[in-house]
Write an enzyme that holds these catalytic residues in place. Structure first.
Site, mmCIF file in Angstrom:
data_model
loop_
_atom_site.group_PDB
_atom_site.id
_atom_site.type_symbol
_atom_site.label_atom_id
_atom_site.label_comp_id
_atom_site.label_asym_id
_atom_site.label_seq_id
_atom_site.Cartn_x
_atom_site.Cartn_y
_atom_site.Cartn_z
ATOM 1 N N LYS A 294 0.836 -1.202 0.000
ATOM 2 C CA LYS A 294 0.000 0.000 0.000
ATOM 3 C C LYS A 294 0.875 1.257 0.000
ATOM 4 C CE LYS A 294 -3.653 -2.308 2.652
ATOM 5 N NZ LYS A 294 -4.465 -2.221 3.886
ATOM 6 N N ARG B 235 -1.374 -14.602 3.390
ATOM 7 C CA ARG B 235 -1.963 -13.833 4.496
ATOM 8 C C ARG B 235 -1.265 -14.126 5.817
ATOM 9 N NH1 ARG B 235 -6.666 -10.804 3.806
ATOM 10 N NH2 ARG B 235 -7.424 -11.311 5.887
ATOM 11 N N THR C 283 -4.822 -8.244 10.523
ATOM 12 C CA THR C 283 -5.225 -6.930 10.004
ATOM 13 C C THR C 283 -4.728 -5.811 10.919
ATOM 14 O OG1 THR C 283 -7.191 -7.936 9.047
ATOM 15 C CG2 THR C 283 -7.215 -5.539 9.305
ATOM 16 N N ARG D 6 3.320 -7.283 8.925
ATOM 17 C CA ARG D 6 2.680 -6.248 9.737
ATOM 18 C C ARG D 6 3.223 -6.252 11.164
ATOM 19 N NH1 ARG D 6 -3.235 -7.777 7.283
ATOM 20 N NH2 ARG D 6 -3.299 -6.273 5.567
ATOM 21 N N ASN E 264 -1.234 -0.415 7.626
ATOM 22 C CA ASN E 264 -0.723 -1.782 7.796
ATOM 23 C C ASN E 264 0.033 -2.308 6.571
ATOM 24 O OD1 ASN E 264 -2.912 -2.339 6.181
ATOM 25 N ND2 ASN E 264 -3.978 -3.634 7.657
ATOM 26 N N HIS F 172 -1.602 -5.477 1.381
ATOM 27 C CA HIS F 172 -2.891 -6.132 1.126
ATOM 28 C C HIS F 172 -2.630 -7.524 0.586
ATOM 29 C CE1 HIS F 172 -6.840 -7.026 -0.650
ATOM 30 N NE2 HIS F 172 -6.156 -7.462 -1.686
HETATM 31 P P1 GDP Z 1 -7.194 -7.329 5.617
HETATM 32 O O1 GDP Z 1 -7.763 -8.314 4.638
HETATM 33 O O2 GDP Z 1 -6.406 -7.992 6.718
HETATM 34 O O3 GDP Z 1 -6.362 -6.264 4.934
HETATM 35 O O4 GDP Z 1 -8.411 -6.622 6.337
HETATM 36 P P2 GDP Z 1 -9.818 -6.143 5.755
HETATM 37 O O5 GDP Z 1 -10.036 -6.682 4.381
HETATM 38 O O6 GDP Z 1 -10.831 -6.452 6.791
HETATM 39 O O7 GDP Z 1 -9.677 -4.564 5.679
HETATM 40 C C1 GDP Z 1 -9.016 -3.972 4.611
HETATM 41 C C2 GDP Z 1 -8.136 -2.889 5.166
HETATM 42 O O8 GDP Z 1 -8.946 -1.868 5.734
HETATM 43 C C3 GDP Z 1 -7.198 -3.289 6.290
HETATM 44 O O9 GDP Z 1 -5.994 -3.848 5.822
HETATM 45 C C4 GDP Z 1 -6.953 -1.979 6.987
HETATM 46 O O10 GDP Z 1 -5.907 -1.236 6.355
HETATM 47 C C5 GDP Z 1 -8.253 -1.244 6.778
HETATM 48 N N1 GDP Z 1 -9.074 -1.311 7.961
HETATM 49 C C6 GDP Z 1 -9.820 -2.341 8.402
HETATM 50 N N2 GDP Z 1 -10.431 -2.036 9.547
HETATM 51 C C7 GDP Z 1 -10.061 -0.758 9.825
HETATM 52 C C8 GDP Z 1 -10.356 0.153 10.888
HETATM 53 O O11 GDP Z 1 -11.087 -0.168 11.813
HETATM 54 N N3 GDP Z 1 -9.772 1.379 10.840
HETATM 55 C C9 GDP Z 1 -8.949 1.759 9.818
HETATM 56 N N4 GDP Z 1 -8.396 2.968 9.837
HETATM 57 N N5 GDP Z 1 -8.644 0.930 8.811
HETATM 58 C C10 GDP Z 1 -9.194 -0.306 8.817
HETATM 59 MG MG MG Z 2 -9.150 -7.947 3.088
#
Ligand code: GDP
Ligand code: MG
Length: 160
Positions: free
Chosen positions: A13, A96, A102, A113, A123, A126
């Site tokens: 990212k 992952r 996350t 991470r 973080n 992706h």
């Molecule tokens: P991932 O698959 O582990 O990347 O997680 P998700 O698909 O659930 O979310 C996508 C991305 O959204 C995450 O990698 C975070 O960067 C962001 N994100 C998710 N939850 C939050 C949150 O509560 N606050 C913020 N600022 N970003 C979030």
């Molecule tokens: Mg995701």
């Protein structure tokens, strides 16, 4: 496609690119034994359809709706990303695992991470969350001719 040819979409990212983490993140995947089959540095574009915010590669032909928060959308649009396709056995799930949880504060040391990030909105990377979504994400970000087929010289030493 054989089991050793599963593919996942991994993106560094904008925060990861700006922090100079392209090299270290690529190294995690290379060192594990995965094969890089596509990569580009690109700036995502935004377009809006109905109430859905869409993030797409700069090429106008394809778009996707990412199930992500507004924060995430802004995060992804804040600068260039490094988009990649990595190939190998169990690449989606293991990719992952390499990324970590996350929320970086919940990520184990040794994960990307867990070693390089603190806040969830920063973080740094992706990774596709299913084989089905990996196929969609790869098709969105790369043309068929951009995903290369080649034999890795290491294959026989990585797989039994
Ligand atoms: P991932 O698959 O582990 O990347 O997680 P998700 O698909 O659930 O979310 C996508 C991305 O959204 C995450 O990698 C975070 O960067 C962001 N994100 C998710 N939850 C939050 C949150 O509560 N606050 C913020 N600022 N970003 C979030
Ligand atoms: Mg995701």
């Amino acid at each position: 496609m054989s089991a050793n040819e599963e593919q996942t979409f991994i993106a560094i990212k904008p925060d990861g690119v700006q922090r100079g983490l392209i090299g270290p993140i690529i190294s995690r995947f290379e060192n594990r034994g995965f094969k890089l089959v596509a990569m580009k540095l690109t700036s995502p574009a935004r377009s809006t359809s109905r109430s859905t915010t869409l993030i797409s590669p700069p090429s106008p032909s394809s778009r996707v709706s990412l199930p992500q928060s507004t924060n995430t959308t802004e995060d992804m649009l804040s600068g260039p990303i490094c988009a990649m396709v990595w190939e190998g056995k169990d690449a989606v799930k293991t990719g992952r695992v390499l990324l970590g949880a996350t929320n970086p504060l919940a990520s184990a040391p040794g994960t990307i991470r867990g070693d390089y990030a603190i806040d969830v909105g920063r973080n740094v990377c992706h990774g596709s969350d299913s084989v089905e979504n990996a196929k969609k994400e790869i098709a969105l970000w790369f043309g068929a001719s951009e995903v290369l087929k080649y034999t890795s010289a290491q294959a026989a030493w990585v797989y039994e």
